[in-house]
Design an enzyme around this catalytic site. Sequence first.
Site, PDB file in Angstrom:
ATOM      1  N   LEU A  93       0.824  -1.213   0.000  1.00 34.30           N
ATOM      2  CA  LEU A  93       0.000   0.000   0.000  1.00 34.30           C
ATOM      3  C   LEU A  93       0.856   1.260   0.000  1.00 34.30           C
ATOM      4  O   LEU A  93       0.494   2.272  -0.620  1.00 34.30           O
ATOM      5  CB  LEU A  93      -0.914  -0.014   1.235  1.00 34.30           C
ATOM      6  CG  LEU A  93      -1.577   1.300   1.625  1.00 34.30           C
ATOM      7  CD1 LEU A  93      -2.638   1.683   0.607  1.00 34.30           C
ATOM      8  CD2 LEU A  93      -2.172   1.204   3.023  1.00 34.30           C
ATOM      9  N   HIS A 202      -0.877 -10.057  -2.613  1.00 27.78           N
ATOM     10  CA  HIS A 202       0.331 -10.253  -3.426  1.00 27.78           C
ATOM     11  C   HIS A 202       0.483 -11.691  -3.926  1.00 27.78           C
ATOM     12  O   HIS A 202       1.548 -12.293  -3.817  1.00 27.78           O
ATOM     13  CB  HIS A 202       1.566  -9.797  -2.647  1.00 27.78           C
ATOM     14  CG  HIS A 202       1.479  -8.384  -2.215  1.00 27.78           C
ATOM     15  ND1 HIS A 202       1.462  -7.336  -3.102  1.00 27.78           N
ATOM     16  CD2 HIS A 202       1.339  -7.828  -0.980  1.00 27.78           C
ATOM     17  CE1 HIS A 202       1.337  -6.191  -2.437  1.00 27.78           C
ATOM     18  NE2 HIS A 202       1.249  -6.471  -1.155  1.00 27.78           N
ATOM     19  N   GLN A 251       1.420  -5.354  -8.859  1.00 21.46           N
ATOM     20  CA  GLN A 251       1.740  -5.451  -7.434  1.00 21.46           C
ATOM     21  C   GLN A 251       0.709  -6.287  -6.678  1.00 21.46           C
ATOM     22  O   GLN A 251       1.042  -6.997  -5.730  1.00 21.46           O
ATOM     23  CB  GLN A 251       1.810  -4.038  -6.838  1.00 21.46           C
ATOM     24  CG  GLN A 251       2.278  -3.986  -5.393  1.00 21.46           C
ATOM     25  CD  GLN A 251       1.628  -2.846  -4.630  1.00 21.46           C
ATOM     26  OE1 GLN A 251       0.422  -2.829  -4.455  1.00 21.46           O
ATOM     27  NE2 GLN A 251       2.442  -1.904  -4.193  1.00 21.46           N
TER      28      GLN A 251
END
Length: 313
Positions: A93, A202, A251
């Site tokens: 983040l 992830h 990501q």
Amino acid sequence: MKSFAVVFPGQGSQSVGMFESFMANDIVAKTFEEANDALGYDLKKIVLTGPESELNKTEITQPAILTASVAAYRALGKALGDNLPVACAGHSLGEYSALVAANAISFYDAVRLVRLRGQAMQEAVPAGVGAMMAILGLDDDVIVNGCAAVSKEGEAVWAANFNTPGQVVISGAKEAVARAGEYFAQNGARRCVALPVSVPSHCPMMQGAADKLAAALADINIAPASMPVYANVLAAPVTEPAAIIDCLVKQLIGSVRWVETVQNMKANGIEAVIEVGPNKVLCGLNRKIDKTLITGNIASDEDIAKVLQSLEA
């Protein structure tokens, strides 16, 4: 002044009451007011008074950490004057905070974007289906290969966060993560610690969230970054809008390569890595990655004075 980079924390750094004393700083207070306007609710009140269950909702946690981090960076920036960082990065983040610091994304867009990101992540995998676990004491390749060994069709686990040498977080289907924990415990891991999360971040299970994020990013103005932003999935700097967007989407389904990021900063001549935002998680990681780097954390006006002193020493 020493060559320095700023880095920004990710989810898990939040706590009710964080930045309570820092709110006396006009820049910090104003940043939270901007977030309130962008979100349409009183984020500052939730941060200061909770309840914790509300702050820990992913779609609130993510804007809260981003707002706190950007507020701290703005306060630091005023104190620094013309002595700007030479690069930046963020853990998961925190990459969004870094992009705001690098003037690639406006704060208004970023705070709304991470709210959507949190919602999309929660919707991508039903609660109880995914899990994450920290594996301590094993080499990276042992963990990558072990995850592949215990994965099954439709029930897989992956290495998600390479946080320090000997600390890797794995992510995936709940049953696969449990199998991996048993496997690593039997193959020399010092500890295997289940993380209190509801989303397996992830890893490829976040593909649905990545698709929603890609659509949202298409509607946002992304500018060339004013300083290099080390992307999680590359552990290398990006500045151009197309590369920034590509890295943000990847990501969600790819690994956070934090060890390489810090090592590459050092290799590029950076002498200090300053964490900007609540808690001191990244300070701890960065010291384990390279003890020769100057580290520090900005979460109060007092911290700013200490960091400036360390950079000028």
